[in-house]
Design a protein around this motif. Structure first.
Motif, PDB file in Angstrom:
ATOM      1  N   THR A 112      28.597   6.666  88.426  1.00 39.58           N
ATOM      2  CA  THR A 112      29.021   7.617  89.467  1.00 39.58           C
ATOM      3  C   THR A 112      30.522   7.467  89.711  1.00 39.58           C
ATOM      4  O   THR A 112      31.017   6.340  89.875  1.00 39.58           O
ATOM      5  N   PHE A 113      31.214   8.586  89.758  1.00 43.06           N
ATOM      6  CA  PHE A 113      32.660   8.588  90.012  1.00 43.06           C
ATOM      7  C   PHE A 113      32.938   8.081  91.435  1.00 43.06           C
ATOM      8  O   PHE A 113      32.311   8.502  92.400  1.00 43.06           O
ATOM      9  N   VAL A 114      33.885   7.129  91.528  1.00 46.78           N
ATOM     10  CA  VAL A 114      34.323   6.618  92.836  1.00 46.78           C
ATOM     11  C   VAL A 114      35.768   7.096  93.052  1.00 46.78           C
ATOM     12  O   VAL A 114      36.651   6.744  92.260  1.00 46.78           O
ATOM     13  N   PRO A 115      36.033   7.913  94.073  1.00 44.80           N
ATOM     14  CA  PRO A 115      37.414   8.373  94.308  1.00 44.80           C
ATOM     15  C   PRO A 115      38.272   7.230  94.850  1.00 44.80           C
ATOM     16  O   PRO A 115      38.182   6.861  96.020  1.00 44.80           O
ATOM     17  N   TYR A 136      27.687   3.323  95.049  1.00 41.01           N
ATOM     18  CA  TYR A 136      27.817   3.773  96.440  1.00 41.01           C
ATOM     19  C   TYR A 136      28.549   2.705  97.266  1.00 41.01           C
ATOM     20  O   TYR A 136      29.510   2.981  97.971  1.00 41.01           O
ATOM     21  N   LEU A 137      28.111   1.462  97.133  1.00 36.95           N
ATOM     22  CA  LEU A 137      28.748   0.383  97.899  1.00 36.95           C
ATOM     23  C   LEU A 137      30.188   0.154  97.417  1.00 36.95           C
ATOM     24  O   LEU A 137      31.088  -0.103  98.227  1.00 36.95           O
ATOM     25  N   GLU A 138      30.391   0.294  96.116  1.00 34.60           N
ATOM     26  CA  GLU A 138      31.753   0.160  95.583  1.00 34.60           C
ATOM     27  C   GLU A 138      32.659   1.210  96.228  1.00 34.60           C
ATOM     28  O   GLU A 138      33.792   0.929  96.622  1.00 34.60           O
ATOM     29  N   LEU A 196      32.695  -5.402  94.481  1.00 34.82           N
ATOM     30  CA  LEU A 196      31.383  -6.017  94.697  1.00 34.82           C
ATOM     31  C   LEU A 196      31.425  -7.545  94.666  1.00 34.82           C
ATOM     32  O   LEU A 196      30.396  -8.209  94.668  1.00 34.82           O
ATOM     33  N   CYS A 197      32.632  -8.096  94.676  1.00 43.73           N
ATOM     34  CA  CYS A 197      32.728  -9.566  94.733  1.00 43.73           C
ATOM     35  C   CYS A 197      33.008 -10.020  96.173  1.00 43.73           C
ATOM     36  O   CYS A 197      33.237 -11.215  96.391  1.00 43.73           O
ATOM     37  N   TYR A 198      33.012  -9.104  97.133  1.00 41.35           N
ATOM     38  CA  TYR A 198      33.496  -9.487  98.463  1.00 41.35           C
ATOM     39  C   TYR A 198      32.626 -10.550  99.156  1.00 41.35           C
ATOM     40  O   TYR A 198      33.151 -11.432  99.835  1.00 41.35           O
ATOM     41  N   THR A 199      31.315 -10.480  98.963  1.00 43.90           N
ATOM     42  CA  THR A 199      30.511 -11.546  99.594  1.00 43.90           C
ATOM     43  C   THR A 199      30.721 -12.889  98.882  1.00 43.90           C
ATOM     44  O   THR A 199      30.537 -13.946  99.481  1.00 43.90           O
TER      45      THR A 199
END
Ligand code: SF4
Length: 844
Positions: free
Chosen positions: A444-447, A491-493, A109-112
């Motif tokens: 939320t789990f991020v695969p 979700y965005l991650e 989430l640091c991409y911007t």
């Protein structure tokens, strides 16, 4: 950037001049660059990796690596409006004029923020558009193992341990600069360095269904690109003089990495794969680093860092020794990442001595069944036993971390979270702690790529929300609090974790539409991302779907060293709930990483007898002695000039506490739960106001042998801009009522109207202004606080202001604004300096 300091929030973020910052002569350099953390100063300065690289690079005499951080939104706008460029903290050199800029990739989430940095620096976003004169943009860090969404913004990215790699990179860039090579030639050279990925040399083709068909290289870059592994973290020079921030940061402490890598084998954990194998640091080296780094920094907290601190094999030797050494000096020892199963009651007792907050456990899943699926290796009994120990030892608040949406999860697993929380709160009640509390945090789990669950799907937004709602319904209200991570951010991650290069367009467009600081929930705007995705024709949900075993991933050309077959086997084992033990204690599990010649797990034997165990006093005996009555009070006068004056009052207190520690001036400490140095300070100064005459009074338990020598030592360790001018024994206390004289230099001369307004001000008996504090509105007569003024020229005047402890006061610029009627913003660039003060009501 110093011109904009008066106009930004938290100017302390942009002034640099911290203790232990690297200072070099620019004329002597062969290569000049900057390390950038793509978040605000307070986050970036807490990052251990930046400190390590800063230290390593600046050890090279002809190379200078300065620092920069993402500007906050107000600062970014101000730079833009004034046509100024983002520059380095150390020498204010514009980033665009450097040879290289190294940007860490800590999370998705640091991409911007990366675009904010490039744009503020005036550097082209896309590698293909950069001109010969622009710096080489380098990347590395946790997200380097799938950097594809931002790959177009980077010229080269280093995979794996940075220590060796960065030195090789800068050496090759130095030679390339000397040989006057073109940008394309430099990238070609970088592509031949082990573990360096040059994204512009790699191309992807796609099949009709949108999945990747091929990944190929157009240069000498061999695929796959395999990560660097440092055989031992002991062999690398550890930073012994850490940067000490002047303003408060998130983790404001000395961090010592006691081990790298974790082979517990949790199947959801990316770091558990990408940082393999385990490499521990010896107890002797940790103690040595602690000793020298505390001395050079003055930090009052020492954190033992590792992915799982409790797994450190010699913890039973290390922790008591550290506690014994540092409790006397009021330096606390913290263990930020402990794991159930590694916590013995003895260790918990040690932690209890220094930890004042809640006790945190990470079951990750509610049921034993699901914990077996993820290879967590802890049972409900382990959790309940640890909770019972924690309540018995005096904690009354237990925090539990869970993920929702793990593979194979059912409603029963969610129900089990509530059941576990209820059992823990019952244990708390049984232990006679009626006020016991449990906080449940869920995310939320991020695969993640390169994990055994990389083929799994991620919950949709509706599914995430429904599971959180289910928890809200079933969790008892009494004693249990539920917190959850924003499902939209997860979700965005997930999209960026699993995404490909097509997402760079989405990131640029979202940034153009205002996306900034997305990991900060108060700035995150999910609706904006959805709208931009639609404009770009991108379907984010597609990135979160379950993937086939034969699918080529956007990260398939990047190799962590762990075999894909091992990941696949682990995935199969998860479905049969088969346990994979930790290879550091139970033999190699064949993940494929180690060659057992140069790379293998490095684990130390516990039970060594290096330490003096003759001091049998308990922690509390030791700490109570150090808080004994003090009799020796010294008045210290000091100046604060230049950018350092932009620190807030609390930051100044911290700077002084740490400087005294570095100068080995041992103050007395207050008694109680959180002992603090016995120092009283003069009235707080407004941010940005310089002073020639600040004071504090410190209490010492023993007299100083030579106050003049102590003054000199203190000056040696004070940050740039601060200077102690006297140090004398005193019986006085900080004055309660005083008159201070402030010199103000205006950027624009006083007009005739302003002179007349000032006359009216001084002719009046009362001049009321309205203040609102903590919801209460109050009228203050500032006329009685502004005693006099003297004009030295039409741009310089001196005003005398009365200050009474505990009573409303007036700041110099606020006073002037009322006196002459000029807009507050037009006065911000004025220089304000406190010249002297006089006590009106002396207490002795
Ligand atoms: S190769 Fe064996 S010893 Fe090395 S990290 Fe993998 S499982 Fe552990």
């Amino acid at each position: 950037m110093k011109h904009i300091l008066p106009y930004v929030t938290k100017p302390g973020r942009y002034i640099g001049k911290e203790l232990n910052e690297s200072v070099k002569k620019l004329d002597d350099l062969l290569l000049h660059g900057c390390l950038v953390f793509p978040d605000l100063y307070e986050i970036g300065m807490s990052h251990q990796g930046i400190q390590i690289l800063y230290h390593l690079l600046n050890n090279e005499p002809s190379i200078y690596a300065e620092r920069a951080f993402c500007p906050d939104i107000d600062t970014e706008k101000l730079l833009q409006a004034r046509g100024e460029r983002l520059s380095t903290l150390e020498t204010s050199t514009p980033l665009a004029s450097l040879d290289f800029v190294g940007i860490t990739l800590p999370h998705e989430l640091c991409y911007t923020n990366i675009l904010t940095i490039l744009n503020s620096a005036g550097i082209e976003f896309l590698t293909e558009k950069r001109s010969e004169n622009e710096p080489i943009i380098l990347g590395g860090g946790a997200c380097a193992f799938n950097p594809e969404p931002v790959a177009d913004f980077f010229d080269a990215i280093l995979l794996g341990d940075g220590e060796e790699g960065v030195i090789e990179i800068v050496q090759r860039l130095t030679k390339a600069k000397k040989d006057n090579l073109s940008r394309a030639q430099k990238l070609r050279i970088l592509s031949t360095i082990e573990s360096v990925y040059v994204p512009s040399h790699i191309s992807f083709t796609y099949g009709e269904n949108g999945s990747i068909k091929t990944i190929s290289s157009s240069s000498e870059q061999q695929l796959p690109i395999t990560k660097r592994v440092l055989p031992s973290i002991e062999t690398y020079d550890h930073l012994l003089s850490p940067l000490v921030p002047n303003t408060r940061i998130v983790h404001d402490r000395l961090g010592i990495e006691i081990a790298r890598g974790c082979t517990r084998g949790c199947r959801f954990c990316q770091a558990g794969i990408t940082y393999r194998p385990v490499r521990e640091r010896s107890v002797e080296q940790i103690l040595d680093i602690a000793e020298r780094s505390i001395e050079s920094s003055g930090f009052e907290e020492l954190a033992l860092l590792s992915l799982s601190t409790g797994d450190y094999s010699c913890m039973s030797d290390l922790l008591p020794e550290l506690m014994k050494r540092y409790s006397k000096k009021q330096v606390s020892v913290s263990l930020p990442s402990m794991r159930v199963g590694t916590l013995t009651p003895e260790m918990m007792d040690e932690i209890r001595q220094v930890r004042k907050t809640g006790f945190t456990l990470a079951p990750e899943a509610g049921s034993d069944r699901l914990r077996s699926v993820i290879n967590k290796g802890i049972t409900e009994n382990d959790l309940l036993e640890t909770a019972e120990n924690a309540f018995t030892l005096g904690w009354n608040h237990i925090k539990l971390y869970f993920m929702i949406g793990l593979p194979t999860e059912t409603d029963e697993d969610i129900q089990a979270i509530a059941e576990l929380a209820k059992k823990i709160i019952q244990i708390g009640a049984k232990r006679g702690r009626g006020r016991s509390k449990v906080t449940i945090s869920v995310g939320t789990f991020v695969p993640k790529p390169h994990t055994p669950f990389q083929w799994a799907g991620q919950l949709s937004l509706d599914q995430s929300r429904e599971k959180i709602n289910q928890l809200k319904r079933i969790l008892p209200k009494k004693g249990i609090t539920l917190k959850w991570q924003d499902p939209e951010q997860s979700y965005l991650e997930g999209v960026f974790s699993r995404g490909d290069r097509k997402l760079s367009e989405l990131i640029i467009k979202a940034w153009e539409k205002g996306a900034r600081l997305d990991s900060w929930s108060d700035h995150f705007n999910f609706q904006r991302w959805c709208e931009v995705a639609e404009d770009c024709g991108i379907e984010p949900a597609a990135y979160l779907q379950e993937r086939g075993k034969k699918e080529i991933f956007p990260w398939s050309h990047l190799d962590t060293g762990v075999d894909v077959d091992f990941l696949d086997l682990e995935h199969q084992k998860s479905l049969t709930q088969t346990y994979t033990p930790d290879c550091r204690y139970h033999g190699c599990q064949q993940c494929g990483l180690c060659d057992f010649e140069t790379i293998e797990p490095l684990v130390f034997e516990s039970g060594s007898s290096y330490y003096d165990r003759t001091d049998s006093r308990s922690f509390s005996e030791i700490s109570s002695k150090s808080g004994s009555d003090s009799k020796f009070r010294y008045l210290v006068s000091y100046e604060r000039l230049g950018p350092i004056s932009y620190l807030g009052h609390l930051d100044f207190l911290q700077v002084i506490f740490r400087s005294l520690r570095r100068a080995k001036i041992e103050t007395a400490f207050s008694q109680g739960f959180n002992p603090s140095p016995k120092i009283s300070f003069g009235p707080a100064m407004p941010v940005g106001t310089e002073s020639l005459c600040e004071i504090f009074i410190m209490e010492l338990t023993t007299p100083l042998e030579d106050p003049n020598a102590a003054l000199k030592t203190l000056n040696d360790v004070l940050p740039q801009g601060m200077k102690a001018t006297s140090l004398v024994l005193t019986k006085k206390r900080i004055p309660q009522t005083l008159v201070s004289e402030f010199l103000i230099k205006l950027s624009d001369p006083l007009t005739q109207d302003e002179q007349s307004q000032m006359q009216r001000f001084f002719d009046s008996k009362e001049w009321l202004i309205t203040r609102t504090r903590k919801g209460r509105t109050q009228k203050v007569n500032i006329r009685e606080l502004i005693l006099d003024q003297r004009q030295d020229s039409d741009t310089e005047l001196t005003i005398k202001i009365l200050t009474r402890t505990g009573q409303p006061g007036v700041k110099p610029l606020e006073a002037l604004q009322q006196m002459i009627g000029r807009e507050a913003d037009d006065l911000l660039s004025s220089m304000v300096r406190k010249m002297n003060w006089q006590e009106l009501d002396l207490q002795t």
